[in-house]
Design a protein around this motif. Structure first.
Motif, mmCIF file in Angstrom:
data_model
loop_
_atom_site.group_PDB
_atom_site.id
_atom_site.type_symbol
_atom_site.label_atom_id
_atom_site.label_comp_id
_atom_site.label_asym_id
_atom_site.label_seq_id
_atom_site.Cartn_x
_atom_site.Cartn_y
_atom_site.Cartn_z
ATOM 1 N N GLY A 25 0.808 -1.222 0.000
ATOM 2 C CA GLY A 25 0.000 0.000 0.000
ATOM 3 C C GLY A 25 0.833 1.260 0.000
ATOM 4 N N GLY A 26 2.040 1.190 -0.518
ATOM 5 C CA GLY A 26 2.957 2.325 -0.517
ATOM 6 C C GLY A 26 2.834 3.198 -1.758
ATOM 7 N N VAL A 27 3.953 3.774 -2.144
ATOM 8 C CA VAL A 27 4.020 4.728 -3.245
ATOM 9 C C VAL A 27 5.065 4.248 -4.248
ATOM 10 N N ILE A 28 4.724 4.325 -5.534
ATOM 11 C CA ILE A 28 5.695 4.064 -6.587
ATOM 12 C C ILE A 28 5.714 5.277 -7.502
ATOM 13 N N ARG A 29 6.835 5.483 -8.158
ATOM 14 C CA ARG A 29 6.921 6.626 -9.073
ATOM 15 C C ARG A 29 7.802 6.271 -10.251
ATOM 16 N N ARG A 30 7.528 6.932 -11.353
ATOM 17 C CA ARG A 30 8.320 6.745 -12.560
ATOM 18 C C ARG A 30 8.401 8.069 -13.298
ATOM 19 N N ASN A 31 9.466 8.222 -14.017
ATOM 20 C CA ASN A 31 9.669 9.381 -14.851
ATOM 21 C C ASN A 31 8.634 9.381 -15.982
ATOM 22 N N VAL A 32 8.032 10.530 -16.249
ATOM 23 C CA VAL A 32 7.031 10.650 -17.307
ATOM 24 C C VAL A 32 7.609 10.200 -18.646
ATOM 25 N N ALA A 33 8.841 10.586 -18.921
ATOM 26 C CA ALA A 33 9.471 10.204 -20.191
ATOM 27 C C ALA A 33 9.616 8.690 -20.312
ATOM 28 N N ASP A 34 9.916 8.006 -19.202
ATOM 29 C CA ASP A 34 10.026 6.545 -19.232
ATOM 30 C C ASP A 34 8.684 5.891 -19.502
ATOM 31 N N VAL A 35 7.631 6.407 -18.890
ATOM 32 C CA VAL A 35 6.290 5.866 -19.150
ATOM 33 C C VAL A 35 5.959 6.033 -20.623
ATOM 34 N N ASN A 36 6.257 7.198 -21.179
ATOM 35 C CA ASN A 36 5.973 7.433 -22.596
ATOM 36 C C ASN A 36 6.853 6.573 -23.506
ATOM 37 N N ARG A 37 8.061 6.274 -23.092
ATOM 38 C CA ARG A 37 8.986 5.480 -23.899
ATOM 39 C C ARG A 37 8.637 3.990 -23.875
ATOM 40 N N PHE A 38 8.315 3.456 -22.700
ATOM 41 C CA PHE A 38 8.133 2.015 -22.548
ATOM 42 C C PHE A 38 6.683 1.547 -22.526
ATOM 43 N N ALA A 39 5.751 2.455 -22.267
ATOM 44 C CA ALA A 39 4.326 2.096 -22.214
ATOM 45 C C ALA A 39 3.536 3.282 -22.757
ATOM 46 N N SER A 40 2.617 3.804 -21.971
ATOM 47 C CA SER A 40 1.877 5.005 -22.342
ATOM 48 C C SER A 40 1.103 5.506 -21.125
ATOM 49 N N TYR A 41 0.754 6.765 -21.163
ATOM 50 C CA TYR A 41 -0.081 7.326 -20.105
ATOM 51 C C TYR A 41 -1.414 6.590 -20.061
ATOM 52 N N LYS A 42 -1.974 6.299 -21.213
ATOM 53 C CA LYS A 42 -3.270 5.609 -21.301
ATOM 54 C C LYS A 42 -3.207 4.247 -20.607
#
Length: 75
Positions: A25-42
């Motif tokens: 139940g903690g917190v995770i974070r990722r760089n926006v650019a990494d999300v866009n590079r490897f997956a997507s916001y959607k």
């Protein structure tokens, strides 16, 4: 030269959500650019909604609160 094994967007996202912080139940974070590079916001938003977690964007980071509880912003 060896080829890097690049995961699919769903594999990358699944790996992210296997973190110990998610289970606790903690917190995770990722760089926006990494999300866009490897997956997507959607894809990220769909996974957060499916789990009833909360997603915040602050600067260049996506922050996922891995708890479906109520949020209260304190200032």
């Amino acid at each position: 030269m060896a080829r890097r094994n690049i995961p699919s967007p769903k594999q990358w996202m699944a790996q992210w959500f296997r973190a110990k912080a998610v289970r606790n139940g903690g917190v995770i974070r990722r760089n926006v650019a990494d999300v866009n590079r490897f997956a997507s916001y959607k894809l990220l938003l769909a996974e957060v909604r499916r789990r009833k977690f909360h997603l915040i964007r602050c600067g260049g980071q996506y922050i996922v609160l891995c708890n479906p509880g109520t949020i209260k912003i304190l200032r």
